[in-house]
Design an enzyme around this catalytic site. Sequence first.
Site, PDB file in Angstrom:
ATOM      1  N   GLY A  35       0.793  -1.222   0.000  1.00 33.45           N
ATOM      2  CA  GLY A  35       0.000   0.000   0.000  1.00 33.45           C
ATOM      3  C   GLY A  35       0.822   1.267   0.000  1.00 33.45           C
ATOM      4  CB  SER A  82       0.582   3.953  -4.470  1.00 30.72           C
ATOM      5  OG  SER A  82       1.484   3.127  -5.171  1.00 30.72           O
ATOM      6  CB  SER A  83      -2.355   6.581  -1.591  1.00 32.15           C
ATOM      7  OG  SER A  83      -3.069   5.387  -1.327  1.00 32.15           O
ATOM      8  N   GLY A  84      -1.697   7.398   1.216  1.00 32.95           N
ATOM      9  CA  GLY A  84      -2.147   7.313   2.596  1.00 32.95           C
ATOM     10  C   GLY A  84      -1.107   6.853   3.590  1.00 32.95           C
ATOM     11  CG  ASP A  97      -5.072  -7.205  -8.025  1.00 33.67           C
ATOM     12  OD1 ASP A  97      -5.402  -7.214  -6.816  1.00 33.67           O
ATOM     13  OD2 ASP A  97      -5.892  -7.101  -8.950  1.00 33.67           O
ATOM     14  N   GLY A 121      -5.146  -1.939   1.863  1.00 29.58           N
ATOM     15  CA  GLY A 121      -6.487  -2.360   2.256  1.00 29.58           C
ATOM     16  C   GLY A 121      -7.529  -1.767   1.335  1.00 29.58           C
ATOM     17  CE1 TYR A 176     -11.328  -1.188   5.989  1.00 31.02           C
ATOM     18  CE2 TYR A 176     -12.444  -0.668   8.047  1.00 31.02           C
ATOM     19  CZ  TYR A 176     -11.315  -0.618   7.254  1.00 31.02           C
ATOM     20  OH  TYR A 176     -10.175  -0.013   7.720  1.00 31.02           O
TER      21      TYR A 176
END
Length: 266
Positions: free
Chosen positions: A12, A14-16, A51, A81, A161
């Site tokens: 994860g 690439s962001s956040g 992926d 996530g 979720y």
Amino acid sequence: MSHEKLPIVLTGVSSGIGARTAETLARRGVPLIGIDRNPPSEFSGTFVQADLSSQAGVEAAAAAVAAAARDGIAGLANIAGVPGTAPWRTVLAVNVFGVRGLVRALAPLLQEGGAVVNLASSVAVNWRDVKEKCSAFALAADQASALDSMADDEEVTGESYLFSKQCVRVLTEHLAAELLPQRIRVNSVSPGPVATPILEDFKKDHGRDKVEGAGALLGRFGEPDDIASVIDFLLRPESGWVNGSDIRVDGGLGAYRGSGLAALAG
């Protein structure tokens, strides 16, 4: 080779929270291998595009990591996530089986004294109430059959979720015990609402008024730095006696709701 020279694997990136954790680790000179479905705009390390929604994708990512880290890895942070606005099968495949699959695939590369950190969520606070159900699903031998078994369970498909993060809590304890003989630690971090690109998805999934009310109560939403610093701590040798645990990073939201003061404020 010393742990300081071995890479840490992050998903994860690439962001956040994943991107901020990568920046935090890079600032202290940690070699990095990043995994994401989308290439990051900036990343200091080796990037693997993958992926994690399928077993084949997890295996391909693990193979790429193994090729890039022939001397082993010092840690793994499962940060990638999918929010509950995505199809429920995708949510469970990435958030549960992506985590389990990557930990087990990379376990042979993890050096003694290494660490795994899984991103759970503060919404999963009551996970022990459904531990048996989560265990049956998250530890099932066949991923496809496990997903099919949930198709008629509206509590799961309607709250995918929540269920996925309850499963992460189960997996964290189970994997901590499983990897104890290798002296590999496994912990989780449970954020409250954090200002990331998918915050809007959480508002849609969990209720806009509830999420925005939490931000108002706390004075602000969490920032990626708030979570990244705790992930960083759990990956460090200084946290070496912390194993099989979860750290809630929610600004006190859980304490407030659990205290009964929220009901009194009415």
